[in-house]
Design a protein around this motif. Structure first.
Motif, PDB file in Angstrom:
ATOM      1  N   ASN A   1      -1.377   1.327   3.288  1.00  0.00           N
ATOM      2  CA  ASN A   1      -0.818   2.775   2.638  1.00  0.00           C
ATOM      3  C   ASN A   1       0.037   2.026   1.509  1.00  0.00           C
ATOM      4  OD1 ASN A   1       1.684   2.098   4.020  1.00  0.00           O
ATOM      5  ND2 ASN A   1       0.943   2.980   5.515  1.00  0.00           N
TER       6      ASN A   1
ATOM      7  N   LYS B   1       3.208   2.928   1.648  1.00  0.00           N
ATOM      8  CA  LYS B   1       4.821   2.969   2.219  1.00  0.00           C
ATOM      9  C   LYS B   1       5.578   1.981   1.869  1.00  0.00           C
ATOM     10  CE  LYS B   1       3.447   6.435   5.661  1.00  0.00           C
ATOM     11  NZ  LYS B   1       3.391   6.627   7.262  1.00  0.00           N
TER      12      LYS B   1
ATOM     13  N   GLU C   1       7.876  10.309   5.085  1.00  0.00           N
ATOM     14  CA  GLU C   1       6.398   9.654   5.153  1.00  0.00           C
ATOM     15  C   GLU C   1       6.318   8.606   4.045  1.00  0.00           C
ATOM     16  OE1 GLU C   1       4.300  10.805   6.968  1.00  0.00           O
ATOM     17  OE2 GLU C   1       5.760  12.472   7.917  1.00  0.00           O
ATOM     18  N   ASN C   2       7.515   7.803   4.214  1.00  0.00           N
ATOM     19  CA  ASN C   2       7.192   6.803   2.881  1.00  0.00           C
ATOM     20  C   ASN C   2       7.652   5.498   3.231  1.00  0.00           C
ATOM     21  OD1 ASN C   2       6.861   6.191   0.121  1.00  0.00           O
ATOM     22  ND2 ASN C   2       8.836   6.640  -0.410  1.00  0.00           N
TER      23      ASN C   2
ATOM     24  N   GLU D   1       8.107   2.065   6.334  1.00  0.00           N
ATOM     25  CA  GLU D   1       7.848   1.519   7.708  1.00  0.00           C
ATOM     26  C   GLU D   1       8.705   0.451   7.781  1.00  0.00           C
ATOM     27  OE1 GLU D   1       3.212   2.719   7.742  1.00  0.00           O
ATOM     28  OE2 GLU D   1       3.801   0.983   6.945  1.00  0.00           O
TER      29      GLU D   1
ATOM     30  N   TYR E   1       7.769   5.158  13.008  1.00  0.00           N
ATOM     31  CA  TYR E   1       8.364   4.143  11.772  1.00  0.00           C
ATOM     32  C   TYR E   1       8.185   2.782  11.938  1.00  0.00           C
ATOM     33  CZ  TYR E   1      10.119   8.695   9.965  1.00  0.00           C
ATOM     34  OH  TYR E   1      10.197   9.981   9.774  1.00  0.00           O
TER      35      TYR E   1
END
Length: 400
Positions: A206, A208, A244-245, A247, A277
Motif C-alpha cells: 500500500n 501508507k 488510514e495513512n 503503519e 496500525y
C-alpha cells in the motif's frame, strides 16, 4: 565490515569461524559476498546441539571451544602470525587467548562490542533474565578474568566498557586501548540493492507511511516501546487524517529460532487499541534483508533499554540511509552523543515524561516529508573505523 579494508593498511587477515551448520540462527549467505577474495576463511566444527541440549548446553561458543583450540593450535604452529584479534560477542572463546599468547608468543586483542560479565540482570525479576542466567552469569564471572589477565590490547564501542574493566582489573590501565564505534560499509548497501528481488518483504503493498524498527525487543526494551506506542496512539487520536495513512513495523523482534518467537510488541499495541496500525514480525531478518527494509522505509524508530551504556549498532545503518529517525534512549546512552549531531534525528530521553514524548513524536511524523539539508555528512564509514583498528594493532605489536 572491516574485512574489505584491512589490506589498505598492510594487514593480511585470516578469519576462523564456526561452520554455520552448527548454528540454528538465521543465516545470510550473502555475507560471503562482503568478504574479499584475499581473506583466508577457515571453518571449525562444534559439538552438535542435538546432543549437548540434553545436558542443557546450547552455547555455540562452548560447543565450539575445543575445535577452536585444536584448529588454531595447528594454524599457529604452521604459520607466523603477528596478532590474534577476538571480534565476537561469543566471549568464552576469548579465554583461549592467554594460552595462545603463552605457547606461541602472539599478543591478542579483545573487542568489546557488548559487556562480557555484567550485573545488569542481577537485580531484574527472574522473568526478565535471559535463559540459563544462573549458569551464564557465573561462567562469565569465571572466564572474564582469565581472558583479561594477559590481554595485550582492548577495543570497545563505549568508554564506559573500558572504565568498568579497568576498575575490575587495574593492570589494564597500562595496555593500549581504543574506543572505536560501529560503522557502515557502502558495500553492504550495494549487496542489498543487488539482491533486493530475492528478499521477502514484510511491508504491506500500500502507499501508507511506513515507520520501521528492526531488531530484537524483549523485556529490556519494554519501557521505551510502550512509550513510543503511547506517543503513536496520542498522535492517531489527534490526527484523523492519518487514520488510514500510516503503519508501524517492528521486524525481527525475537531472539528465538524462526517460527518459535513470541510477540512482544503486538500485545502492547492491542492493549492500547492501536493493533490495526502495528505489524510485528518475530522472525529474525537476514542482515541484508534488514538493510533493504531500512532503505525502503519512510522513517525509522530507535528504541533503547534502561541500561545507560546501551548504544545499538543499528543506528549506524539508520543514519547512513538519511531517513528521519525518532530515538528514545536512556539519557546517558553514548548513542545520544552521536545522534544529536544529525538533523534528521528527533531525540528524546527515556526518562522524559509522556507528554514531552508525545509532542516530539508528533513533530517527527510531520517532518518525514521534509528534505534533509544538502550538507548532510555521515562520518562512520567502515574505512575510517578500520584505520583506527589497525592503528591499535600497530601499537600492540610494537610493544611486544
Amino acid at each position: 565490515m572491516s574485512l574489505p579494508y584491512f589490506k589498505n593498511f598492510g594487514w593480511d587477515v585470516h578469519v576462523v569461524t564456526v561452520n554455520p551448520v552448527n548454528s540454528d540462527l538465521v543465516k545470510d549467505e550473502l555475507l560471503y559476498e562482503s568478504i574479499p577474495d584475499e581473506i583466508h576463511v577457515y571453518q571449525v566444527n562444534a559439538f552438535s546441539k542435538k546432543w549437548t541440549a540434553q545436558i542443557g548446553l546450547g552455547s555455540i561458543a562452548l560447543r565450539s571451544l575445543w575445535f577452536y583450540l585444536r584448529f588454531i593450535n595447528n594454524l599457529l604452529a604452521k604459520q607466523k602470525f603477528d596478532l590474534i584479534y577476538f571480534s565476537t560477542t561469543q566471549f568464552p572463546i576469548c579465554a583461549l587467548g592467554p594460552y595462545w599468547k603463552r605457547r606461541f608468543h602472539i599478543p591478542y586483542i579483545i573487542d568489546f562490542q557488548d559487556p562480557w560479565h555484567t550485573d545488569y540482570y542481577k537485580h531484574k525479576p527472574k522473568s526478565e533474565r535471559p535463559p540459563k542466567y544462573w549458569f551464564s552469569y557465573r561462567l562469565n564471572k569465571f572466564l572474564e578474568p582469565i581472558a583479561l589477565k594477559k590481554v595485550s590490547g582492548l577495543i570497545a564501542v563505549n568508554q564506559e566498557y573500558i572504565d568498568e574493566l579497568v576498575t575490575r582489573y587495574p593492570e589494564l590501565a597500562d595496555i593500549p586501548s581504543s574506543i572505536i564505534q560501529f560503522s557502515t560499509s557502502q558495500y553492504d548497501f550495494e549487496i542489498a540493492q543487488k539482491h533486493q528481488a530475492a528478499f521477502t518483504s514484510f511491508f504491506k503493498k500500500n502507499k501508507k507511511i511506513k515507520i520501521v524498527y528492526v531488531g530484537a525487543v524483549g523485556s529490556i526494551m519494554k519501557e521505551s516501546i510502550v512509550k513510543i506506542l503511547k506517543a503513536f496512539k496520542s498522535f492517531i487520536d489527534n490526527n484523523s487524517s492519518f487514520h488510514e495513512n500510516i503503519e508501524l513495523y517492528f521486524l525481527g523482534t525475537s531472539y528465538s529460532p524462526n517460527g518459535k518467537g513470541v510477540p512482544s510488541v503486538a500485545p502492547l499495541a492491542q492493549r492500547l487499541g492501536i493493533e490495526k496500525y502495528v505489524i510485528e514480525v518475530t522472525d529474525r531478518l537476514t542482515y541484508y534483508n534488514a538493510i533493504q527494509h531500512v532503505k525502503n522505509s519512510d522513517a525509522l524508530l530507535m528504541a533503547g533499554s534502561d541500561d545507560p551504556n546501551y548504544i545499538g549498532s543499528k543506528i549506524y545503518n539508520y543514519l547512513y540511509t538519511q531517513k528521519k529517525i525518532f530515538s528514545l534512549l536512556h539519557s546517558q546512552s553514548p548513542a545520544n552523543l552521536i545522534l544529536i549531531k544529525y538533523k534528521n534525528v528527533t531525540l528524546q530521553n527515556l526518562e522524559d515524561n509522556q507528554a514531552e514524548i508525545d509532542d516530539s513524536f508528533s513533530r517527527f511524523i510531520y517532518s518525514i516529508a521534509n528534505k534533509l539539508p544538502e550538507d548532510y555528512q555521515y562520518i562512520f564509514e567502515a574505512l575510517q573505523m578500520t584505520k583506527l583498528q589497525c592503528s591499535l594493532f600497530e601499537k600492540v605489536i610494537s610493544g611486544i
